[in-house]
Design a protein around this motif. Structure first.
Motif, PDB file in Angstrom:
ATOM      1  N   ALA A 221       6.402  -9.027   8.232  1.00  0.00           N
ATOM      2  CA  ALA A 221       5.587  -8.398   7.182  1.00  0.00           C
ATOM      3  C   ALA A 221       4.322  -9.195   6.889  1.00  0.00           C
ATOM      4  N   ASN A 222       4.459 -10.527   6.829  1.00  0.00           N
ATOM      5  CA  ASN A 222       3.294 -11.359   6.561  1.00  0.00           C
ATOM      6  C   ASN A 222       2.209 -11.130   7.615  1.00  0.00           C
ATOM      7  N   GLN A 223       2.633 -11.083   8.872  1.00  0.00           N
ATOM      8  CA  GLN A 223       1.676 -10.947   9.964  1.00  0.00           C
ATOM      9  C   GLN A 223       0.931  -9.601   9.901  1.00  0.00           C
ATOM     10  N   VAL A 224       1.663  -8.511   9.648  1.00  0.00           N
ATOM     11  CA  VAL A 224       0.969  -7.208   9.620  1.00  0.00           C
ATOM     12  C   VAL A 224       0.027  -7.122   8.415  1.00  0.00           C
ATOM     13  N   MET A 225       0.375  -7.798   7.333  1.00  0.00           N
ATOM     14  CA  MET A 225      -0.538  -7.818   6.175  1.00  0.00           C
ATOM     15  C   MET A 225      -1.777  -8.639   6.530  1.00  0.00           C
ATOM     16  N   LYS A 226      -1.546  -9.801   7.145  1.00  0.00           N
ATOM     17  CA  LYS A 226      -2.669 -10.689   7.507  1.00  0.00           C
ATOM     18  C   LYS A 226      -3.635  -9.984   8.462  1.00  0.00           C
ATOM     19  N   GLU A 227      -3.076  -9.174   9.359  1.00  0.00           N
ATOM     20  CA  GLU A 227      -3.919  -8.465  10.332  1.00  0.00           C
ATOM     21  C   GLU A 227      -4.664  -7.292   9.703  1.00  0.00           C
ATOM     22  N   GLY A 228      -4.457  -7.065   8.417  1.00  0.00           N
ATOM     23  CA  GLY A 228      -5.205  -6.019   7.708  1.00  0.00           C
ATOM     24  C   GLY A 228      -4.674  -4.614   7.953  1.00  0.00           C
ATOM     25  N   ARG A 229      -3.436  -4.507   8.419  1.00  0.00           N
ATOM     26  CA  ARG A 229      -2.913  -3.175   8.737  1.00  0.00           C
ATOM     27  C   ARG A 229      -2.356  -2.443   7.521  1.00  0.00           C
ATOM     28  N   ILE A 230      -2.165  -3.170   6.419  1.00  0.00           N
ATOM     29  CA  ILE A 230      -1.457  -2.582   5.274  1.00  0.00           C
ATOM     30  C   ILE A 230      -2.404  -2.416   4.083  1.00  0.00           C
ATOM     31  N   GLY A 254       9.989 -10.862  -2.058  1.00  0.00           N
ATOM     32  CA  GLY A 254       9.137 -11.631  -1.140  1.00  0.00           C
ATOM     33  C   GLY A 254       7.926 -10.819  -0.717  1.00  0.00           C
ATOM     34  N   LEU A 255       8.134  -9.537  -0.488  1.00  0.00           N
ATOM     35  CA  LEU A 255       7.003  -8.667  -0.110  1.00  0.00           C
ATOM     36  C   LEU A 255       5.975  -8.607  -1.237  1.00  0.00           C
ATOM     37  N   ALA A 256       6.496  -8.581  -2.485  1.00  0.00           N
ATOM     38  CA  ALA A 256       5.587  -8.504  -3.641  1.00  0.00           C
ATOM     39  C   ALA A 256       4.731  -9.765  -3.733  1.00  0.00           C
ATOM     40  N   VAL A 257       5.339 -10.907  -3.435  1.00  0.00           N
ATOM     41  CA  VAL A 257       4.583 -12.167  -3.463  1.00  0.00           C
ATOM     42  C   VAL A 257       3.496 -12.137  -2.378  1.00  0.00           C
ATOM     43  N   LEU A 258       3.895 -11.681  -1.190  1.00  0.00           N
ATOM     44  CA  LEU A 258       2.917 -11.579  -0.088  1.00  0.00           C
ATOM     45  C   LEU A 258       1.782 -10.620  -0.452  1.00  0.00           C
ATOM     46  N   ALA A 259       2.153  -9.482  -1.018  1.00  0.00           N
ATOM     47  CA  ALA A 259       1.145  -8.469  -1.363  1.00  0.00           C
ATOM     48  C   ALA A 259       0.158  -9.044  -2.381  1.00  0.00           C
ATOM     49  N   ALA A 260       0.680  -9.824  -3.337  1.00  0.00           N
ATOM     50  CA  ALA A 260      -0.220 -10.426  -4.334  1.00  0.00           C
ATOM     51  C   ALA A 260      -1.187 -11.380  -3.633  1.00  0.00           C
ATOM     52  N   TYR A 261      -0.678 -12.158  -2.688  1.00  0.00           N
ATOM     53  CA  TYR A 261      -1.520 -13.130  -1.973  1.00  0.00           C
ATOM     54  C   TYR A 261      -2.648 -12.414  -1.216  1.00  0.00           C
ATOM     55  N   TYR A 262      -2.292 -11.297  -0.556  1.00  0.00           N
ATOM     56  CA  TYR A 262      -3.304 -10.567   0.231  1.00  0.00           C
ATOM     57  C   TYR A 262      -4.038  -9.499  -0.597  1.00  0.00           C
ATOM     58  N   ARG A 263      -3.758  -9.465  -1.886  1.00  0.00           N
ATOM     59  CA  ARG A 263      -4.363  -8.478  -2.808  1.00  0.00           C
ATOM     60  C   ARG A 263      -4.137  -7.043  -2.338  1.00  0.00           C
ATOM     61  N   ILE A 264      -2.910  -6.766  -1.976  1.00  0.00           N
ATOM     62  CA  ILE A 264      -2.534  -5.411  -1.561  1.00  0.00           C
ATOM     63  C   ILE A 264      -1.753  -4.777  -2.720  1.00  0.00           C
ATOM     64  N   PRO A 265      -2.116  -3.556  -3.143  1.00  0.00           N
ATOM     65  CA  PRO A 265      -1.366  -2.938  -4.244  1.00  0.00           C
ATOM     66  C   PRO A 265       0.114  -2.777  -3.895  1.00  0.00           C
ATOM     67  N   PHE A 266       0.950  -3.087  -4.871  1.00  0.00           N
ATOM     68  CA  PHE A 266       2.404  -3.071  -4.649  1.00  0.00           C
ATOM     69  C   PHE A 266       3.032  -2.078  -5.624  1.00  0.00           C
ATOM     70  N   TYR A 267       3.487  -0.944  -5.105  1.00  0.00           N
ATOM     71  CA  TYR A 267       4.065   0.088  -5.976  1.00  0.00           C
ATOM     72  C   TYR A 267       5.563   0.207  -5.753  1.00  0.00           C
ATOM     73  N   MET A 268       6.277   0.329  -6.875  1.00  0.00           N
ATOM     74  CA  MET A 268       7.699   0.637  -6.792  1.00  0.00           C
ATOM     75  C   MET A 268       7.881   2.075  -7.276  1.00  0.00           C
ATOM     76  N   PHE A 269       8.945   2.704  -6.828  1.00  0.00           N
ATOM     77  CA  PHE A 269       9.171   4.119  -7.122  1.00  0.00           C
ATOM     78  C   PHE A 269      10.540   4.269  -7.764  1.00  0.00           C
ATOM     79  N   ALA A 270      10.580   4.913  -8.931  1.00  0.00           N
ATOM     80  CA  ALA A 270      11.851   5.015  -9.633  1.00  0.00           C
ATOM     81  C   ALA A 270      11.864   6.241 -10.534  1.00  0.00           C
TER      82      ALA A 270
END
Ligand code: MRU
Length: 361
Positions: A221-230, A254-270
């Motif tokens: 997951a970290n790698q695909v975020m770093k590559e700008g795919r997400i 862990g994904l939420a922490v990564l998303a915060a680092y890469y400034r990617i919006p993180f949505y949960m659905f409930a």
């Protein structure tokens, strides 16, 4: 999209038919469950899984227990036992106790009715819980649609799709809707160790609908975020506490922490049935711990780890509310301050359903 046929009563209304999710994607096997023990096993073993689906199955299970024990003198005590027993099958997803609580309230409300009518009211309540889930799926998908832009890459974890609910799913719902409306998206699905809900179920559901999906190992997951795919992370939820801390499949925080680092919006659905206003924050959410064999053996069939190795296998983790961009519900996208905004969402839902009930009369 074709609605999934994953949970329903049999024609004679005396057993519950579920699609065995542990056999997917290789085999499509339906199981007919006739006892509370069978239902308990099906929930525990993830034959039926995903927070809303577990709640729906348990509601039907409660009705079937009432049917089976309707002649007993200690009927009401028996139903209390059934509720406790079914509720103990899995601890984290609040939809389980929420649905059973609704069934108990229906039982209490109609306690003085002739037994047959009382049992019928329980069947109707279980059906209402399922119908409301379908409606919530549709509303959640519509509410999240503006978050999707043509061509975007979305990362998801575990399976929050049709199999986990009764319709579009929650986190996968807007993806299916966007696809139906001609948008092109690319979904990256975490395999989701140890039980591979992402590899087995999410990849299967999205491919079946013709959505581009790429399966990745959880640790990619970290790698695909770093590559700008997400461009966004969309994940489900098993229980959101009052302050917005929200539990989902292990690996989500862990994904939420990564998303915060890469400034990617993180949505949960409930759906609101997953929001637990009685739990103040994430520390009050019980995290299920599952059997070590899920980690040491490949789908329980071939041992991969050395005999005797010690294993820690938590099934869920909690995302701190500060890391959540928004929680998408049937009453809109809830953002901070969560407690205040959850309360308003519950009020909106109450007003909306009261209006619909009045209209139906
Ligand atoms: O252990 P599972 O497969 O039941 O875990 C399911 C999840 O974590 C889902 O993301 C969650 O229940 C939401 S399903 C709409």
């Amino acid at each position: 999209m074709k609605k999934p046929d994953n949970i329903r009563l049999s024609e004679d209304g005396r057993s519950l038919i579920i699609l065995d999710q542990t056999r997917l994607p290789g085999e499509t096997v339906y199981l007919e469950l006739n006892s509370r023990e069978q239902l308990f096993e099906a929930i525990l073993k993830l034959r039926v899984r995903g927070a809303p689906a577990i709640g729906i199955a348990a509601a039907y299970g409660y009705y079937l227990c009432a049917l089976e024990n309707s002649e007993r003198e200690d009927f009401f005590r028996c139903m209390d036992d059934a509720e406790r027993y079914l509720a103990s099958s899995r601890p984290t997803a609040v939809n389980l106790t929420w649905a059973l609580g609704r069934m108990r309230q229906t039982l209490k409300r109609n306690a003085l009715l002739p037994r047959e009518e009382l049992i019928e009211s329980l069947r109707l309540e279980a059906e209402a819980i399922q119908a409301e889930d379908i409606e919530s799926n549709i509303r959640i998908s519509e509410n999240a649609l503006p978050l999707i832009k043509d061509g975007m890459g979305i990362l998801t974890h575990c399976n929050a799709g049709a199999l986990a609910t009764s319709c579009y799913g929650t986190a996968l719902g807007p993806m299916l809707l966007a696809h139906e409306r001609g948008m092109k998206i690319h979904v990256y699905a975490d395999e989701t160790r140890p039980l591979l809900q992402g590899a087995r179920l999410t990849a299967y559901e999205l491919m079946r609908e013709g959505i581009d999906v790429t399966l990745i190992c959880d640790n990619a997951a970290n790698q695909v975020m770093k590559e700008g795919r997400i461009s966004a992370v969309f994940v489900g939820c098993d229980r959101a506490a009052r302050n917005g801390d929200a539990a989902n499949k292990i690996g989500t925080s862990g994904l939420a922490v990564l998303a915060a680092y890469y400034r990617i919006p993180f949505y949960m659905f409930a759906p609101l049935s997953t929001v637990d206003m009685d739990t103040a924050n994430g520390s009050g959410i019980k995290i299920e711990e599952r059997a070590p064999e899920e980690v040491t053996e490949l789908m329980f069939s071939r041992r991969m780890a050395p005999e005797g190795v010690s294993v820690y296998n938590p099934a869920f983790d909690v995302v701190e509310h500060e890391l959540i961009t928004g929680i998408v519900t049937e009453e809109g996208i809830i953002t901070a301050p969560f407690e205040e905004n959850f309360t308003a969402a519950f009020e909106r839902k109450k007003a909306r359903t009261e209006k619909t009930d009045a209209f139906d009369k």
